[in-house]
Design an enzyme around this catalytic site. Structure first.
Site, short mmCIF file in Angstrom:
data_model
loop_
_atom_site.label_atom_id
_atom_site.label_comp_id
_atom_site.label_asym_id
_atom_site.label_seq_id
_atom_site.Cartn_x
_atom_site.Cartn_y
_atom_site.Cartn_z
N GLY A 492 0.83 -1.20 0.00
CA GLY A 492 0.00 0.00 0.00
C GLY A 492 0.86 1.25 0.00
O GLY A 492 2.09 1.19 -0.05
N PHE A 496 2.91 9.42 3.77
CA PHE A 496 4.32 9.80 3.73
C PHE A 496 5.18 8.92 2.81
O PHE A 496 6.30 9.27 2.51
CB PHE A 496 4.91 9.77 5.14
CG PHE A 496 4.28 10.77 6.07
CD1 PHE A 496 4.69 12.10 6.08
CD2 PHE A 496 3.25 10.40 6.92
CE1 PHE A 496 4.11 13.02 6.93
CE2 PHE A 496 2.66 11.30 7.78
CZ PHE A 496 3.09 12.63 7.78
N GLY A 497 4.66 7.79 2.37
CA GLY A 497 5.46 6.92 1.52
C GLY A 497 4.83 5.54 1.41
O GLY A 497 3.69 5.32 1.82
N GLU A 498 5.59 4.59 0.84
CA GLU A 498 5.06 3.26 0.61
C GLU A 498 5.02 2.44 1.91
O GLU A 498 5.78 2.68 2.84
CB GLU A 498 5.92 2.53 -0.42
CG GLU A 498 5.81 3.13 -1.82
CD GLU A 498 6.72 2.43 -2.81
OE1 GLU A 498 7.87 2.13 -2.44
OE2 GLU A 498 6.28 2.18 -3.95
N VAL A 499 4.11 1.45 1.91
CA VAL A 499 3.98 0.53 3.03
C VAL A 499 4.31 -0.87 2.51
O VAL A 499 3.80 -1.30 1.48
CB VAL A 499 2.56 0.55 3.62
CG1 VAL A 499 2.47 -0.39 4.82
CG2 VAL A 499 2.16 1.97 4.01
N ASP A 610 -10.84 9.90 13.90
CA ASP A 610 -10.94 9.39 12.53
C ASP A 610 -11.30 7.91 12.54
O ASP A 610 -10.77 7.12 11.77
CB ASP A 610 -9.63 9.62 11.77
CG ASP A 610 -9.79 9.46 10.26
OD1 ASP A 610 -10.95 9.48 9.79
OD2 ASP A 610 -8.78 9.32 9.57
#
Length: 848
Positions: A492, A496-499, A610
């Site tokens: 995913g 902030f960036g890729e997982v 959230d």
């Protein structure tokens, strides 16, 4: 020929042999039996070139390699007279490929030689010797082929020709089913074959196995395992029998239900607790259930230092611990004047403490003279939080097991027989507690009135209060060396960036699967701090329904946040992919886990802000955990417990009206969001308020519109949703109340059988009755797209349902017949058709 009783119709060439025939059919006797052969014996003639061609042999597409087994007799040339100087003792095997039968057309140039066939044993005049030889024909690629036999001057009888290919038979290995597979040829010595897990089995990796050229299976890869609730029995997965359970997908057998659990159903993932028994939040769902501890016994008060106002309280452990070893004690002091009692206050000192005691004694000091004191000793265990669900015994307090002692203290040292005049009272103080808690309650702080919320065991610390955010990270998170982390694949992309999915292997610890959040290159220092602040938040939590932080990487160039890995991903997507597959009982179990996690956060004075199904993660045992703490903040220390922000995005569909209007967030606004999550879960990931705009949602909420019950939603569950959506936040249930109610429903599955009223005209939004411009749908595909069922467009077309008039004539059986099998999808389409049939009334509902 033996079977047909005649010739096979094989072609001989040359066609006209005159007096010197080539191959011909002859009948022979062997061991008293008659049989036919193709034979030729022109040993005295020069330059022989006699051909025998088979009929067209069709080839199975995958069989690129066939075997030709020949049984034949070759006469010894020495057995002929000296005139047979041209005699040979071999013949040749040829093959020719074709995409169609060429009939009697024969051209030698189309054939290629396979092998020269020579006998191991030759036949003399007096003794018959039968030879068997097998040759391989490789790299076949066309629809069929011919075999041909060339005689160049031998005396040969062809007894049998067998043509075959090898296969690996259909099989089940390690609960994976593999189809019959044709063995490969010389260019593919091992043919890889993908399998499918048998029913009720799963595998992380696609099951594979290899088929050898000899038709044998070797090297299985990717073992399937029976799903939770199933065990392996003779290459199949069968449900656990009543009284047994299995929590995770594995090769293990079902286990016997542990102590104090119900043993009624088959195929269960865990055994629910019997009435009056519970599991602590930290207990595994597969473990035994425990009862509540009984009251401490033999409470005694003795003086230690009279002048300093000191007292020693001692007692005996509960007679019944409920089967637990995590028994602790707490002391509460009440100071009474006449019939009026109040807490003793902070002046009183306890040694070693007033809560969390593991020993059965405590020293109390700083007592005032001439006052009556009442001490309450309570026994707790890991399941004491469930005490309010138990049946009260006499005047037993609702949340504890307790003993009380009352005494009158005076600095004049009045003794009776050498000890304090202490009156032990065995009546509990339930009525007093109830009256006292109400006296603290005002109209504005109803939501935060319980002692459990007023005095959380641990309070959340906002990392933003630290002058240096890096200090907060170091305080609340464990630093991990990047060499201990292995990234495997991207699963995913975050803000902030890729997982990544990966493996964490720390020395002296078992390796675990983890999710790895990364910070994309080119970040600013502020972005780095914002990225790591989520770790500072998560690191403060420890609960089975809150995503667990494994650690962070901060001391190297590429910052990372490492959390536990949740195999099934986000809850909303998981439910959409399994629409209609879970019963209400299982969905309510998921909600109970989410509620337990939120109760933990609320008890820590923490507001999520959230809460939504997209921010709930699901593991392989369907356990739900709250995640994504990017928007959440701490409660301010004020009577309303609110957090006010001057800006920032708010998820309108999930947010309480007071939070939208005034940007004030409380645990009560989180309860509103939990109600929306309940709706998402029971609707299998449907989008709340469908395609209504945010402005339409806010307007509808302010006009008292509430989401209708999803299809097949139990009435008790929908009523809890409506309670969560009360306009007055002080009247909404607390998360502790929600957990208790969901536990009650899970202990009584019959309470889920009554289904809430369902109106398809409201529950399936306006686009199910008209197009995006408000007009009736122009095509079936447009209608299916509006109800998110586009995957069935081809099914409708193939069934001849190509106009909306055809759709309106469909019944439930028609929908099944075109290939709609999932119950949730079937109901969605059926209810949408109901709405289509009453378009006018549907539009009027939304006009109202």
């Amino acid at each position: 020929m033996r079977a047909t009783g005649g010739e096979l119709g094989w072609l001989t060439w040359p066609l006209d042999q005159g007096e010197k025939p080539g191959w011909e059919v002859t009948q022979r006797t062997l061991n008293g039996s008659q049989f036919y052969t193709y034979s030729v014996c022109n040993v005295g003639e020069r330059e022989q070139d006699n051909w025998l061609r088979t009929t067209f042999i069709q080839r199975r597409p995958a069989a690129s390699r066939v075997f030709v087994e020949l049984q034949f007799i070759v006469r010894d040339c020495n057995s002929f007279d000296a005139t047979s100087l041209t005699c040979k003792e071999t013949f040749n095997l040829f093959t020719s490929e074709s995409d169609a039968d060429v009939g009697t057309t024969f051209r030698k140039g189309q054939f290629k030689k396979v092998a020269t066939i020579a006998p191991d044993e030759i036949t003399s005049k007096n003794e018959l010797r039968i030879n068997t030889e097998t040759r391989v024909v490789e790299n076949l690629s066309r629809k069929g082929f011919y075999l041909a036999f060339q005689d160049i001057g031998a005396c040969v009888a062809l007894l049998s020709t067998r043509v075959y290919y090898k296969t690996c038979p259909a099989t089940v290995k390690s609960l994976a089913s593999f189809p019959e597979t044709v063995a490969g040829g010389e260019n593919q010595a091992l043919r890889e074959v993908s399998g499918v897990c048998v029913d009720n089995a799963v595998s992380e990796k696609l099951p594979r196995i290899y088929c050898t050229v000899d038709g044998e299976w070797v090297v299985p890869v990717g073992q399937c395992q029976c799903k939770p609730g199933y065990e392996e029995v003779k290459d199949a997965c069968q449900e656990c029998q009543p009284g047994f359970f299995k929590a995770v997908a594995s090769g293990d057998k079902c286990e016997l239900c542990p102590a104090n659990t119900q043993r009624l159903s088959s195929g269960v993932l865990f055994c629910p607790c019997m009435d009056g028994f519970y599991r602590a939040p930290t207990d595994p769902s597969t473990g035994p259930c425990s009862g509540l501890p009984s009251a401490p016994r033999d409470l005694v008060a003795t003086t230690t230092q009279l002048s300093a106002g000191k007292l020693l309280l001692t007692w005996s452990p509960p007679e019944d611990t409920g089967g637990r070893i995590d028994i602790t004690y707490s002391i509460e002091c009440q100071r009474c004047e006449g019939i009026v009692c109040q807490p003793c206050g902070e002046k009183i000192r306890y040694e070693p403490a007033s809560t969390g005691l593991t020993d059965t004694k405590v020293s109390v000091s700083e007592l005032d003279a001439h006052l009556n004191y009442t001490f309450i000793v309570e026994a707790h265990s890991g399941v004491s939080l469930f005490a309010s669900q138990a049946t009260p015994q006499a005047y037993r307090p609702p949340s504890t097991s307790a003993l009380t002692t009352s005494l009158h203290y005076t600095d004049k040292c009045q003794f009776v027989h050498g000890k304090w005049d202490i009156h032990l009272q065995m009546d509990f103080i339930f009525s007093f507690r109830k009256r006292n808690s109400n006296s603290r309650q005002g109209p504005e702080d109803t939501y935060f009135s319980s002692s459990e919320q007023l005095k959380p065991l641990k309070t959340y610390v906002d990392p933003h209060t630290y002058e240096d955010p890096n200090v907060a990270v170091l305080k609340f998170a464990t630093e991990i060396h990047p060499s201990h982390i292995t990234k495997q694949k991207v699963i995913g992309a975050g803000e902030f960036g890729e997982v990544y999915r990966g493996i964490l292997k720390v020395p002296a610890r078992k390796e675990v699967a983890v999710a790895i959040k990364t910070l994309k290159p080119g970040y600013t220092e502020k972005q780095r701090q914002d990225f790591l602040s989520e770790a500072s938040i998560m690191g403060q939590f420890s609960h089975q329904n809150i995503i667990r932080l494994e650690g962070v990487v901060t001391k190297f160039k590429h910052a990372m946040i490492v959390t536990e890995y949740m195999e099934n991903g986000a809850l909303d997507r998981y439910l959409k992919d399994h629409d209609g597959e879970f019963p209400s009982f299982q969905l309510v179990g998921m909600l109970r886990g989410i509620a337990a996690g939120m109760k933990y956060l609320s008890d820590m004075s923490y507001v999520h802000r959230d809460l939504a199904a997209r921010n709930i993660l699901v593991n392989n045992t369907l356990e739900c955990k709250v995640s994504d703490f990017g928007l959440s903040r701490v409660l301010e220390d004020n009577p309303e417990g609110t957090y006010t922000t001057s800006g920032g995005k708010i998820p309108i569909r999930w947010t309480a009206p007071e939070a939208i209007a005034y940007r004030k967030f409380t645990s009560a606004s989180d309860v509103w969001s939990f109600g929306i999550v309940m709706w998402e879960v029971m609707a299998f990931g449907e989008r709340p308020y469908w395609d209504m705009s945010n402005h339409e949602v806010m307007k509808a909420i302010n006009e008292a519109f509430r989401l209708p019950a999803p299809m097949d939603c139990p009435s008790t569950v929908y009523q809890l949703m409506l309670q969560c959506w009360l306009q007055d936040r002080s009247k909404r249930p607390r998360f502790g109340d929600i957990v208790n109610l969901l536990d009650k429903l899970l202990r009584s599955p019959d309470s889920l059988k009554t289904i809430a009223d369902f109106d398809p005209r409201i529950s399936i939004r306006l686009p199910s009755t008209s197009g995006s411009d408000g007009s009736p749908f122009r095509s079936v595909s447009e209608w299916l797209e509006s109800i998110k069922m586009s995957q069935y467009s081809e099914n409708f077309t193939c069934a001849g349902v190509v106009t909306m008039d055809h759709v309106l004539q469909m019944k439930n059986e028609d929908i099944k017949n075109i290939g709609v099998r999932l119950p949730g999808h079937l109901k969605r389409i059926a209810y949408s058709i109901l709405g289509l049939k009453d378009q006018t009334s549907t539009l009027s509902v939304f006009a109202v």
